[in-house]
Design an enzyme around this catalytic site. Structure first.
Site, mmCIF file in Angstrom:
data_model
loop_
_atom_site.group_PDB
_atom_site.id
_atom_site.type_symbol
_atom_site.label_atom_id
_atom_site.label_comp_id
_atom_site.label_asym_id
_atom_site.label_seq_id
_atom_site.Cartn_x
_atom_site.Cartn_y
_atom_site.Cartn_z
ATOM 1 N N GLY A 40 0.803 -1.226 0.000
ATOM 2 C CA GLY A 40 0.000 0.000 0.000
ATOM 3 C C GLY A 40 0.832 1.272 0.000
ATOM 4 N N ARG A 98 -12.511 22.015 4.934
ATOM 5 C CA ARG A 98 -13.644 22.317 5.817
ATOM 6 C C ARG A 98 -13.343 21.998 7.278
ATOM 7 N NH1 ARG A 98 -18.060 19.426 2.180
ATOM 8 N NH2 ARG A 98 -16.213 18.215 1.649
ATOM 9 N N ASP A 172 -25.219 29.798 2.403
ATOM 10 C CA ASP A 172 -25.002 29.840 3.855
ATOM 11 C C ASP A 172 -24.216 31.095 4.216
ATOM 12 O OD1 ASP A 172 -22.419 29.171 3.007
ATOM 13 O OD2 ASP A 172 -22.714 27.044 3.420
ATOM 14 N N LYS A 195 -28.493 28.559 6.722
ATOM 15 C CA LYS A 195 -28.289 27.100 6.757
ATOM 16 C C LYS A 195 -27.751 26.646 8.113
ATOM 17 C CE LYS A 195 -24.595 24.714 5.058
ATOM 18 N NZ LYS A 195 -23.614 24.319 4.051
ATOM 19 N N ARG A 197 -26.381 22.947 10.228
ATOM 20 C CA ARG A 197 -26.017 21.534 10.055
ATOM 21 C C ARG A 197 -26.307 20.808 11.358
ATOM 22 N NH1 ARG A 197 -24.202 19.851 5.320
ATOM 23 N NH2 ARG A 197 -22.668 21.050 4.135
ATOM 24 N N ASP A 221 -21.627 28.411 -4.707
ATOM 25 C CA ASP A 221 -21.000 27.726 -3.569
ATOM 26 C C ASP A 221 -19.582 27.320 -3.957
ATOM 27 O OD1 ASP A 221 -20.805 26.754 -1.027
ATOM 28 O OD2 ASP A 221 -22.446 25.316 -1.186
ATOM 29 N N ASP A 225 -20.664 18.638 -2.433
ATOM 30 C CA ASP A 225 -20.148 17.359 -1.923
ATOM 31 C C ASP A 225 -21.293 16.347 -1.988
ATOM 32 O OD1 ASP A 225 -18.961 15.305 -0.603
ATOM 33 O OD2 ASP A 225 -18.450 16.391 1.205
ATOM 34 N N GLY A 227 -24.301 17.224 -1.922
ATOM 35 C CA GLY A 227 -25.390 17.936 -2.604
ATOM 36 C C GLY A 227 -26.474 18.424 -1.659
ATOM 37 N N GLY A 228 -26.359 18.050 -0.369
ATOM 38 C CA GLY A 228 -27.398 18.410 0.609
ATOM 39 C C GLY A 228 -27.642 19.918 0.665
#
Ligand code: R5P
Length: 324
Positions: A40, A98, A172, A195, A197, A221, A225, A227-228
């Site tokens: 990996g 974020r 937002d 907005k 969360r 925006d 991500d 889409g919410g």
């Protein structure tokens, strides 16, 4: 002029974008070995000498986020140890942006951690497209340029749509500065959505601040991500009487079947069009009707050209040209 003192490298997260940038720079991306071992681990090795050269690495740290970040760090380390003169990292999409502050006790600030790793690996300059929060600039102890694709997105939208009845909408409070910059630039009114969360990846919008009734709304925006956010924004705008809705977002992450939600919203005539930039290569795989991809490669090529100048150069001048 992108002379042979400079080297352009595209890593796994930005192969398509790098090819487009290379065309504008009239160069070819340098060959780089990216190897994955059975356990990996990753190894990145330039296949050309880089001693005393200015290296320009393009890497979006989008999905697979951790793989792409590690690949970038290993590449920077390889170039530093191979005596590159400067290592300029162009990050079209900065993953972990974020996680830029503690909102609750015991949370990490991962965007600072990633910035520390990039600097520690040996980057000498960073350029990020539409970083989620401008204060991330200060997380780096090296020069940082944060640039925005929003002007190009809105410019492309306004080529197809009259400005007459249009309102710029921030989904937002975090997006207010971005929306205000655009509303000032194009002399358009602005509205803000309230907005919240209640939990990660869940967006609730209850109020609209500003006049959107019978208006053509452009929701702007930085990231789509799950889409919410955008879907909740579109639903409330429609409920409150918006005439039409166009979505503009710099980064099309589209996790968790987000494209299905947009497909449905377009089918139901809630969204008219979606404009996103090609900051993330995967946007070319999206199958969404009425999706328009805005190419930012020429803009990035111009910024790289400024970085290659031995004397002065101005990023702001490139900006004002890109706006229109
Ligand atoms: C939030 O502050 C961001 O600007 C975006 O609105 C958000 O990250 C989009 O995420 P999602 O599409 O999952 O709602």
């Amino acid at each position: 002029m992108f002379t042979d003192k400079n080297i352009l490298i595209g890593l796994s997260g930005s192969q398509k974008l790098t090819k487009l940038i290379a065309k504008h720079l009239k160069t070819t991306p340098a060959k780089t070995l990216i190897k994955h071992f059975a356990d990996g681990e990753t190894m990145v090795k330039p296949e050309v000498p880089v001693r005393h050269k200015n290296v320009f690495i393009i890497q979006a740290t989008s999905k697979p986020v951790n793989e792409n970040i590690m690949e970038l760090l290993i590449a920077i380390d390889a170039f530093r140890r191979a005596s590159a003169k400067t290592i300029n990292v162009i990050i079209p999409y900065y993953g972990y942006a974020r996680q830029d502050r503690k909102t609750l006790g015991r949370e990490p600030i991962t965007s600072k951690l990633v910035a520390d790793l990039i600097v520690k690996a040996g980057a000498t300059r960073v350029c990020i497209v539409d970083v989620h929060a401008d204060q991330i600039q200060g997380f780096f102890e090296i020069p940082v340029d944060t640039i925005s694709a929003s002007y190009m997105l809105v410019g492309s939208i306004l080529k197809e749509k009259s400005k007459k009845n249009t309102v710029i909408v921030s989904p937002d409070y975090g997006g207010v500065k971005r929306a205000r910059r655009i509303s000032v630039e194009y002399n358009l009114p602005m509205a803000i959505l309230d907005k919240r969360r209640p939990k990660p990846n869940v967006a609730e919008i209850t109020n609209v601040l500003g006049d959107i009734k019978n208006k053509d709304c452009i929701i702007l925006d930085d990231i789509i991500d799950t889409g919410g956010t955008i879907i909740a924004a579109c639903n409330i705008l429609k409920r409150k009487g918006a005439r039409s809705i166009i979505v503009g977002a710099s980064h099309g992450v589209f996790s968790n079947y987000a494209s299905n939600k947009f497909q449905q919203a377009i089918k139901n005539k809630i969204i008219e069009h979606i404009f996103i930039s090609n900051s993330i290569d995967n946007v070319y795989n999206l199958k969404i009707k009425n999706l328009k991809i805005v190419d930012i490669s020429k803009f990035l090529a111009k910024i790289i050209q400024v970085y290659t100048l031995a004397s002065s150069g101005s990023i702001s001048k490139i900006y004002s040209k890109a706006k229109h």
